[in-house]
Write a protein that holds these residues in place. Structure first.
Motif, PDB file in Angstrom:
ATOM      1  N   HIS A 316      60.167  19.053  62.330  1.00 36.19           N
ATOM      2  CA  HIS A 316      60.956  17.900  62.781  1.00 36.19           C
ATOM      3  C   HIS A 316      60.712  16.699  61.865  1.00 36.19           C
ATOM      4  CE1 HIS A 316      63.045  15.071  65.199  1.00 36.19           C
ATOM      5  NE2 HIS A 316      61.952  14.376  65.423  1.00 36.19           N
ATOM      6  N   ILE A 317      59.459  16.459  61.560  1.00 32.38           N
ATOM      7  CA  ILE A 317      59.082  15.372  60.639  1.00 32.38           C
ATOM      8  C   ILE A 317      58.096  15.959  59.630  1.00 32.38           C
ATOM      9  CG2 ILE A 317      57.716  13.215  60.478  1.00 32.38           C
ATOM     10  CD1 ILE A 317      58.935  12.356  63.143  1.00 32.38           C
ATOM     11  N   LEU A 318      58.229  15.552  58.371  1.00 28.61           N
ATOM     12  CA  LEU A 318      57.283  16.007  57.335  1.00 28.61           C
ATOM     13  C   LEU A 318      56.322  14.846  57.059  1.00 28.61           C
ATOM     14  CD1 LEU A 318      59.869  17.624  54.862  1.00 28.61           C
ATOM     15  CD2 LEU A 318      58.818  18.624  56.893  1.00 28.61           C
ATOM     16  N   ARG A 319      55.045  15.060  57.404  1.00 31.62           N
ATOM     17  CA  ARG A 319      54.065  13.980  57.180  1.00 31.62           C
ATOM     18  C   ARG A 319      53.213  14.322  55.965  1.00 31.62           C
ATOM     19  NH1 ARG A 319      51.934   9.611  60.074  1.00 31.62           N
ATOM     20  NH2 ARG A 319      52.996  10.184  61.993  1.00 31.62           N
ATOM     21  N   LEU A 320      53.086  13.365  55.068  1.00 28.93           N
ATOM     22  CA  LEU A 320      52.350  13.565  53.817  1.00 28.93           C
ATOM     23  C   LEU A 320      51.209  12.564  53.771  1.00 28.93           C
ATOM     24  CD1 LEU A 320      55.656  13.785  51.860  1.00 28.93           C
ATOM     25  CD2 LEU A 320      54.142  15.716  52.422  1.00 28.93           C
ATOM     26  N   MET A 321      50.035  13.051  53.384  1.00 23.69           N
ATOM     27  CA  MET A 321      48.844  12.216  53.494  1.00 23.69           C
ATOM     28  C   MET A 321      48.179  12.045  52.131  1.00 23.69           C
ATOM     29  SD  MET A 321      46.967  10.824  56.040  1.00 23.69           S
ATOM     30  CE  MET A 321      45.409   9.954  55.952  1.00 23.69           C
ATOM     31  N   PRO A 322      48.489  10.952  51.432  1.00 27.50           N
ATOM     32  CA  PRO A 322      47.765  10.683  50.177  1.00 27.50           C
ATOM     33  C   PRO A 322      46.278  10.474  50.478  1.00 27.50           C
ATOM     34  CG  PRO A 322      49.646   9.208  50.474  1.00 27.50           C
ATOM     35  CD  PRO A 322      49.448   9.916  51.772  1.00 27.50           C
ATOM     36  N   GLN A 323      45.433  10.986  49.581  1.00 24.51           N
ATOM     37  CA  GLN A 323      43.984  10.903  49.812  1.00 24.51           C
ATOM     38  C   GLN A 323      43.367   9.964  48.789  1.00 24.51           C
ATOM     39  OE1 GLN A 323      43.942  15.023  49.294  1.00 24.51           O
ATOM     40  NE2 GLN A 323      44.235  15.486  51.467  1.00 24.51           N
ATOM     41  N   PRO A 324      43.055   8.737  49.199  1.00 23.95           N
ATOM     42  CA  PRO A 324      42.566   7.747  48.235  1.00 23.95           C
ATOM     43  C   PRO A 324      41.374   8.248  47.417  1.00 23.95           C
ATOM     44  CG  PRO A 324      42.704   6.812  50.472  1.00 23.95           C
ATOM     45  CD  PRO A 324      43.114   8.239  50.569  1.00 23.95           C
ATOM     46  N   GLU A 325      40.429   8.898  48.106  1.00 25.68           N
ATOM     47  CA  GLU A 325      39.203   9.322  47.411  1.00 25.68           C
ATOM     48  C   GLU A 325      39.528  10.306  46.287  1.00 25.68           C
ATOM     49  OE1 GLU A 325      39.657   9.250  50.624  1.00 25.68           O
ATOM     50  OE2 GLU A 325      38.039   8.096  51.579  1.00 25.68           O
ATOM     51  N   ALA A 326      40.482  11.213  46.532  1.00 23.12           N
ATOM     52  CA  ALA A 326      40.834  12.206  45.510  1.00 23.12           C
ATOM     53  C   ALA A 326      41.600  11.574  44.356  1.00 23.12           C
ATOM     54  CB  ALA A 326      41.665  13.313  46.142  1.00 23.12           C
ATOM     55  N   LEU A 327      42.060  10.350  44.569  1.00 30.74           N
ATOM     56  CA  LEU A 327      42.824   9.680  43.513  1.00 30.74           C
ATOM     57  C   LEU A 327      42.004   8.565  42.855  1.00 30.74           C
ATOM     58  CD1 LEU A 327      46.278   9.569  45.334  1.00 30.74           C
ATOM     59  CD2 LEU A 327      45.649  10.973  43.380  1.00 30.74           C
TER      60      LEU A 327
END
Ligand SMILES: Cc1ncc(COP(=O)(O)O)c(C=O)c1O
Length: 446
Positions: A316-327
């Motif tokens: 229904h919704i696509l949630r994407l989670m950027p990971q600050p530590e990995a970046l």
């Protein structure tokens, strides 16, 4: 020579972020991305009711409501379905039907649409909250257990974004407490857990038919599913002023305090027509979404939805989670990173947005009444760390991907993500230099 310069300039413009004047990756007015898709069959279904009536569900012999109920009960593999005025009403009636009233506490996830908690309060109960799991974004059974107490009268997990919650663990908890589990399946039409459909995983399942939902109506509507004959009878009565289901004519005698929660036949006819294409749409939607998420999963530092074994996702919704530590950023840059990506992606033509701007237990309507505002917000931060990080740090795609023809559009969105990821240095710089508002600021503004 002029031609070479022209080509080089064009290549440069395509490579440059749209945010800085480069070309958009996804052209305006791209095909696909319409939702709901309304066909001539849907129009005919609605016109049939408008021309022939009856226009009201309480009219004797009205056929559309029963037709939709029978079809949805069959689709979900449940004995009964009751059509009502909205998803919020479905939740409210299901809770009332399960006996929830004043003094009762109902466990609700901290990340969900506010309707979930409103339904509890409208029934006279109090919503108490559990944190979510990272990756699935659904109620964490351990946190749910920690939220229970002597007043716990029901669990109300949400199959958020279309993924069934951890129902086996939640049902075990409910059995231990001897309380019902009401599913908020407003976003999860058709999703499965161990072969069973959402709506058939608890005591009662509640669906929204809001036009933006996977199974839409033209206006408002909701459906409640259950295998329990007595609960079904109560729901039919609660939908109609607490009157008994008419066998012959209505008696107009109220047996429960209730109100008019009926769905309109026009809305039922529209949804029934949509339901004929529901499985086909779900099947055709899947490859485009899978391909999109597979490409995004290759990008370093970007979390895509996790689907535990035995479950299917209704997307229904696509949630994407950027990971600050990995970046290479700190947790203090979480909101800045989200805001930088939001700006860059939207400039490329990807309509990312936030879904829920503050944890539900932090909303003034649902805060602990015995705490000052400052104490309540600190309590929320400490008690719901996953929800607060997800609300502050994630981005969502809503609705356009529901169009079964949205595959090429999603491929364009993936191109845009990959382009933005080629400019991570700038994104990092933006994230560091511009602290963005978080959930506490959203509450202050609201
Ligand atoms: C998780 C959840 N619960 C409940 C609702 C309420 O449904 P409705 O808008 O049909 O009242 C919605 C929909 O908006 C929802 O997403």
């Amino acid at each position: 020579m002029a031609e070479t310069t022209h080509t080089a300039t064009r290549t440069l413009r395509t490579a440059e972020l749209a945010l800085l004047g480069g070309d958009r990756t996804v052209p305006k007015d791209s095909d696909g991305g319409t939702w709901p898709v309304v066909t001539a069959d849907d129009e005919r279904a609605v016109l049939r009711v408008l021309r022939d009536g009856p226009l009201n569900a309480a009219s004797p012999g009205e056929p559309e409501i029963g037709r939709l109920e029978a079809a949805w009960a069959e689709a979900t593999g449940t004995r009964h379905c009751v059509a009502v005025a909205s998803g919020t009403v479905a939740l409210h009636l299901a809770l009332r039907g399960c006996g929830i009233g004043p003094g009762d506490e109902v466990v609700v996830p901290a990340l969900t649409m506010n309707a979930t908690a409103h339904a509890v309060h409208a029934a006279g109960g109090t919503a108490v909250f559990g944190d979510i799991e990272p990756g699935t974004y659904n109620l964490d059974p351990r946190s749910a257990a920690a939220a229970t107490g002597p007043r716990t009268a029901a669990l109300l997990p949400v199959h958020l974004h279309g993924l069934p919650a951890d129902m086996p663990a939640l049902r075990r908890l409910a059995e231990r407490l001897d309380v019902p589990v009401v599913e908020d399946a407003a976003q999860a039409h058709g999703a499965r857990l161990e072969g069973r459909r959402a709506g058939a995983l608890g005591t009662a399942g509640c669906f929204s038919l809001h036009p933006h939902k996977n199974l839409p109506t033209c206006g408002e509507g909701g459906l409640i599913t259950t295998d329990d004959d007595e609960l079904h009878e109560r729901l039919v009565s609660l939908r109609n002023f607490g009157e008994r289901a008419p066998v012959g004519a209505r008696t107009y005698i109220s047996h429960h305090a209730a109100f008019n929660a009926r769905m309109a036949p026009v809305a039922a006819a529209f949804t029934h027509s949509q339901l004929a294409r529901f499985d086909d749409y779900a099947r055709r939607r899947e490859p485009g979404i899978r391909a999109f998420l597979d490409r995004l999963a290759q990008l370093p530092g970007l979390g895509v939805p996790r689907i535990p074994a035995g479950r299917t996702h209704a997307w229904h919704i696509l949630r994407l989670m950027p990971q600050p530590e990995a970046l290479g950023l700190g947790p203090e840059h979480r909101t800045g990173l989200r805001a930088a990506l939001h700006r860059a992606l939207r400039a490329e033509g990807v309509p990312v947005s936030q879904y829920q701007v503050a944890p539900l237990p932090a909303h003034p309507a649902f805060r602990p009444a015995d705490m000052t505002e400052a104490d309540a917000l600190d309590w929320v931060a400490e008690r719901f760390p996953v929800t607060t990080a997800v609300v502050d740090g994630s981005l969502c795609l809503q609705r356009r991907h529901l169009d079964p023809a949205a595959g090429p559009l999603l491929a364009g969105y993936a191109d845009a993500f990959e382009k933005v990821w080629r400019h991570l240095d700038l994104i990092r710089q933006m994230a560091r230099s511009r602290p963005a508002p978080g959930w506490r600021d959203a509450l202050r503004k609201g």
